[in-house]
Design a protein around this motif. Structure first.
Motif, PDB file in Angstrom:
ATOM      1  N   ALA A 117      44.802  33.649  43.378  1.00 45.81           N
ATOM      2  CA  ALA A 117      44.581  32.353  44.020  1.00 45.81           C
ATOM      3  C   ALA A 117      45.858  31.831  44.652  1.00 45.81           C
ATOM      4  O   ALA A 117      45.847  31.301  45.774  1.00 45.81           O
ATOM      5  CB  ALA A 117      44.050  31.353  42.987  1.00 45.81           C
ATOM      6  N   THR A 146      34.950  36.652  32.536  1.00 43.45           N
ATOM      7  CA  THR A 146      34.706  36.741  33.976  1.00 43.45           C
ATOM      8  C   THR A 146      34.416  35.377  34.573  1.00 43.45           C
ATOM      9  O   THR A 146      34.923  35.045  35.661  1.00 43.45           O
ATOM     10  CB  THR A 146      33.529  37.711  34.230  1.00 43.45           C
ATOM     11  OG1 THR A 146      33.870  39.009  33.730  1.00 43.45           O
ATOM     12  CG2 THR A 146      33.211  37.814  35.707  1.00 43.45           C
ATOM     13  N   LEU A 196      35.238  38.597  47.264  1.00 47.52           N
ATOM     14  CA  LEU A 196      36.155  39.018  46.212  1.00 47.52           C
ATOM     15  C   LEU A 196      35.393  39.181  44.914  1.00 47.52           C
ATOM     16  O   LEU A 196      34.404  38.495  44.648  1.00 47.52           O
ATOM     17  CB  LEU A 196      37.320  38.042  46.046  1.00 47.52           C
ATOM     18  CG  LEU A 196      37.102  36.600  45.578  1.00 47.52           C
ATOM     19  CD1 LEU A 196      36.880  36.512  44.067  1.00 47.52           C
ATOM     20  CD2 LEU A 196      38.307  35.740  45.960  1.00 47.52           C
ATOM     21  N   CYS A 197      35.845  40.126  44.107  1.00 42.77           N
ATOM     22  CA  CYS A 197      35.287  40.377  42.784  1.00 42.77           C
ATOM     23  C   CYS A 197      36.154  39.659  41.755  1.00 42.77           C
ATOM     24  O   CYS A 197      37.360  39.881  41.686  1.00 42.77           O
ATOM     25  CB  CYS A 197      35.255  41.874  42.499  1.00 42.77           C
ATOM     26  SG  CYS A 197      34.787  42.294  40.811  1.00 42.77           S
ATOM     27  N   PHE A 198      35.531  38.777  40.950  1.00 46.69           N
ATOM     28  CA  PHE A 198      36.312  38.015  39.975  1.00 46.69           C
ATOM     29  C   PHE A 198      36.143  38.528  38.543  1.00 46.69           C
ATOM     30  O   PHE A 198      36.405  37.797  37.570  1.00 46.69           O
ATOM     31  CB  PHE A 198      35.991  36.515  40.063  1.00 46.69           C
ATOM     32  CG  PHE A 198      34.537  36.143  39.932  1.00 46.69           C
ATOM     33  CD1 PHE A 198      33.907  36.108  38.702  1.00 46.69           C
ATOM     34  CD2 PHE A 198      33.808  35.780  41.064  1.00 46.69           C
ATOM     35  CE1 PHE A 198      32.583  35.736  38.594  1.00 46.69           C
ATOM     36  CE2 PHE A 198      32.472  35.405  40.963  1.00 46.69           C
ATOM     37  CZ  PHE A 198      31.859  35.381  39.707  1.00 46.69           C
ATOM     38  N   PRO A 258      41.706  36.077  33.764  1.00 44.19           N
ATOM     39  CA  PRO A 258      41.946  34.769  34.396  1.00 44.19           C
ATOM     40  C   PRO A 258      43.383  34.559  34.865  1.00 44.19           C
ATOM     41  O   PRO A 258      43.612  33.878  35.875  1.00 44.19           O
ATOM     42  CB  PRO A 258      41.564  33.773  33.296  1.00 44.19           C
ATOM     43  CG  PRO A 258      40.542  34.503  32.479  1.00 44.19           C
ATOM     44  CD  PRO A 258      40.998  35.937  32.474  1.00 44.19           C
ATOM     45  N   ALA A 315      37.560  33.359  35.011  1.00 44.45           N
ATOM     46  CA  ALA A 315      38.281  33.766  36.228  1.00 44.45           C
ATOM     47  C   ALA A 315      37.591  33.215  37.468  1.00 44.45           C
ATOM     48  O   ALA A 315      38.260  32.801  38.428  1.00 44.45           O
ATOM     49  CB  ALA A 315      38.376  35.288  36.287  1.00 44.45           C
ATOM     50  N   ARG A 316      36.274  33.225  37.469  1.00 43.62           N
ATOM     51  CA  ARG A 316      35.517  32.662  38.608  1.00 43.62           C
ATOM     52  C   ARG A 316      35.913  31.214  38.860  1.00 43.62           C
ATOM     53  O   ARG A 316      36.183  30.814  40.004  1.00 43.62           O
ATOM     54  CB  ARG A 316      34.016  32.739  38.314  1.00 43.62           C
ATOM     55  CG  ARG A 316      33.138  32.046  39.351  1.00 43.62           C
ATOM     56  CD  ARG A 316      31.774  31.690  38.780  1.00 43.62           C
ATOM     57  NE  ARG A 316      31.892  30.708  37.694  1.00 43.62           N
ATOM     58  CZ  ARG A 316      30.901  30.371  36.875  1.00 43.62           C
ATOM     59  NH1 ARG A 316      29.729  30.972  36.982  1.00 43.62           N
ATOM     60  NH2 ARG A 316      31.111  29.460  35.932  1.00 43.62           N
ATOM     61  N   LEU A 329      39.316  30.764  40.515  1.00 44.55           N
ATOM     62  CA  LEU A 329      39.297  31.081  41.941  1.00 44.55           C
ATOM     63  C   LEU A 329      38.468  30.088  42.736  1.00 44.55           C
ATOM     64  O   LEU A 329      38.827  29.735  43.869  1.00 44.55           O
ATOM     65  CB  LEU A 329      38.777  32.504  42.134  1.00 44.55           C
ATOM     66  CG  LEU A 329      39.788  33.592  41.764  1.00 44.55           C
ATOM     67  CD1 LEU A 329      39.101  34.904  41.425  1.00 44.55           C
ATOM     68  CD2 LEU A 329      40.790  33.802  42.909  1.00 44.55           C
ATOM     69  N   LEU A 376      40.633  43.199  44.369  1.00 46.28           N
ATOM     70  CA  LEU A 376      39.390  42.432  44.256  1.00 46.28           C
ATOM     71  C   LEU A 376      38.355  42.934  45.251  1.00 46.28           C
ATOM     72  O   LEU A 376      37.364  42.265  45.519  1.00 46.28           O
ATOM     73  CB  LEU A 376      39.671  40.940  44.511  1.00 46.28           C
ATOM     74  CG  LEU A 376      40.850  40.316  43.753  1.00 46.28           C
ATOM     75  CD1 LEU A 376      40.937  38.825  44.062  1.00 46.28           C
ATOM     76  CD2 LEU A 376      40.715  40.537  42.254  1.00 46.28           C
ATOM     77  N   TYR A 404      30.872  37.935  42.124  1.00 45.14           N
ATOM     78  CA  TYR A 404      31.518  37.887  43.435  1.00 45.14           C
ATOM     79  C   TYR A 404      31.538  36.461  43.976  1.00 45.14           C
ATOM     80  O   TYR A 404      30.608  35.680  43.741  1.00 45.14           O
ATOM     81  CB  TYR A 404      30.760  38.759  44.443  1.00 45.14           C
ATOM     82  CG  TYR A 404      30.601  40.191  44.032  1.00 45.14           C
ATOM     83  CD1 TYR A 404      31.679  41.073  44.070  1.00 45.14           C
ATOM     84  CD2 TYR A 404      29.368  40.678  43.593  1.00 45.14           C
ATOM     85  CE1 TYR A 404      31.532  42.397  43.690  1.00 45.14           C
ATOM     86  CE2 TYR A 404      29.214  41.996  43.213  1.00 45.14           C
ATOM     87  CZ  TYR A 404      30.291  42.860  43.253  1.00 45.14           C
ATOM     88  OH  TYR A 404      30.144  44.165  42.873  1.00 45.14           O
ATOM     89  N   ALA A 410      43.584  36.228  38.076  1.00 47.24           N
ATOM     90  CA  ALA A 410      42.849  35.410  39.044  1.00 47.24           C
ATOM     91  C   ALA A 410      43.725  34.274  39.554  1.00 47.24           C
ATOM     92  O   ALA A 410      43.707  33.944  40.753  1.00 47.24           O
ATOM     93  CB  ALA A 410      41.579  34.858  38.410  1.00 47.24           C
TER      94      ALA A 410
END
Length: 402
Positions: free
Chosen positions: A389, A307, A376-378, A382, A310-311, A314, A46, A334, A385
């Motif tokens: 987490a 994306t 971190l890059c998300f 998922p 996944a955000r 996290l 990430l 991010y 991710a």
């Protein structure tokens, strides 16, 4: 030991008569972290602004077909006319603006777009104002071009970043040449409102300043509409340079293709810059880029949805960790989250890499205001991710028990 760790390069080259600007250039701390475990399959990566998906098949097929057809020779320094038209059409579709295809120049990635933009406008000693924390390449690109970055800190309230234009105005001095804006921002996720963009354009006109707008993450937002673009509030003759890349929207980080949009009347300048920097981007890659632009919108929508899912995974997990302060970013991909009691972001990132198997970028890599943060890059699956987490939660739980 990797190539960044020895610390002897400056001593080795000190007697060679090299540029002081070059020998003083720091290594990229994000790359320093990544180089510790690039080949470790157990690490969840990430750290860098790169998704986990390969380039879509239809784009790769376009490149293969172009190579088979003999599209491997020199072409226009600005880029293929069909590609420049596709870029104009792309901006019309997403931002409802009409940009003449003659105002585009194809570059070897977004970094090269920014390099050529500053080559076009900077004289030795010129200053470039930028909100910070910011992408570390910006300061070094300005320095390579004999300029100096003047940092203007974002204001932070309850973990959320904002920019007051009065702070930018206060930083303008006799050597100010340009204001650099990255919206949505790497690393903070801040997004500039359109009304603020319009006011900044007015200020730049009044002061004779340039605006350089890095709009790489413009489609990574919620709600089905892109982030505002300076193209929506500026005239074709304004001192505005916009840089972008194929890397993010179409999962083409390794292809090294991007573009710059310049004002009317600067075509010859950017044609020369392309000619004397790279002589242009590989022709078959440009054919792949045409396919990406013309056929890729459904894939972008699916990528953004994935994306943002996944955000949220996290975000929820980090919000439950007592040591962490995190807020939902306005855009981009991010999370820039604060860690209470963290004295050294780089050392903490190394420790998380080694103990939890999660690669993060240290906030200190992003200049003033980055201390106390990790990024971190998300742009990942998922499910991945959720595993990241889980590992981060276990790491911070272990620090409390220790």
């Amino acid at each position: 030991m990797n190539g960044h760790e020895g610390g002897t390069d400056a001593g080795m080259v000190g007697g060679l008569g090299l540029s002081a600007r070059m020998t003083a250039m720091p290594t990229n701390k994000i790359a320093d972290i990544a180089d510790l475990a690039r080949e470790d399959p157990a690490v969840i990566r990430l750290w860098i602004g790169e998704g986990d998906l390969p380039t879509p098949d239809f784009i790769r097929t376009a490149a293969e077909q172009a190579m088979q057809a003999g599209q491997t020779r020199y072409t226009y320094a600005h880029g293929l006319p069909a590609l420049r038209q596709a870029l104009a059409d792309y901006h019309t579709r997403h931002w409802r603006v009409a940009v003449d295809p003659g105002r585009f120049s194809v570059t070897a990635g977004g970094v090269q777009a920014m390099m050529q933009a500053f080559q076009a406008i900077l004289e030795p000693g010129d200053e470039v104002i930028a909100p910070v924390p910011t992408w570390p390449n910006l300061a070094e690109i300005v320095r390579i071009n004999h300029g100096r970055l003047v940092p203007v800190p974002f204001r932070v309230s309850d973990g959320r970043f904002s920019l007051d234009l009065d702070d930018l105005l206060a930083a303008i001095g006799p050597r100010t040449r340009a204001i650099a804006i990255n919206s949505p921002s790497n690393p903070t996720g801040w997004m500039m409102p359109k009304v603020q963009m319009a006011e900044l354009v007015r200020i730049a006109r009044d002061r004779g300043l340039w605006i350089l707008s890095d709009e790489v993450y413009g489609l990574f937002v919620d709600g089905g509409r892109p982030a505002p673009s300076f193209l929506e509030v500026a005239e074709p003759t304004d001192r505005l340079l916009i840089t972008n890349t194929f890397s993010k929207n179409w999962c083409m980080t390794g292809w090294r293709a991007g573009w710059v949009i310049f004002p009317e009347g600067m075509s010859r300048i950017f044609e020369n810059l392309s000619q004397y920097n790279t002589t242009g981007v590989a022709t078959f890659i440009q054919h792949a880029a045409i396919a990406a632009l013309n056929e890729g919108d459904p894939g972008i929508r699916a990528l953004v949805t994935r994306t943002m899912t996944a955000r949220d995974v996290l975000l929820d997990a980090l919000a439950a960790i007592p040591e962490v302060t995190v807020v939902k970013p306005d855009g981009g991909f991010y999370l820039f989250f604060g860690v209470r009691g963290m004295n050294d972001a780089f050392s903490t990132a190394v420790r998380i890499l080694r103990e939890a198997g999660v690669g993060l970028a240290p906030g200190s890599a992003f200049g003033p205001g980055g201390d106390g943060y990790l990024r971190l890059c998300f742009a990942i699956d998922p499910t991945l991710a959720a595993e990241a987490a889980r590992r981060l939660d276990a790491f911070f739980a272990g620090t409390r028990e220790g």
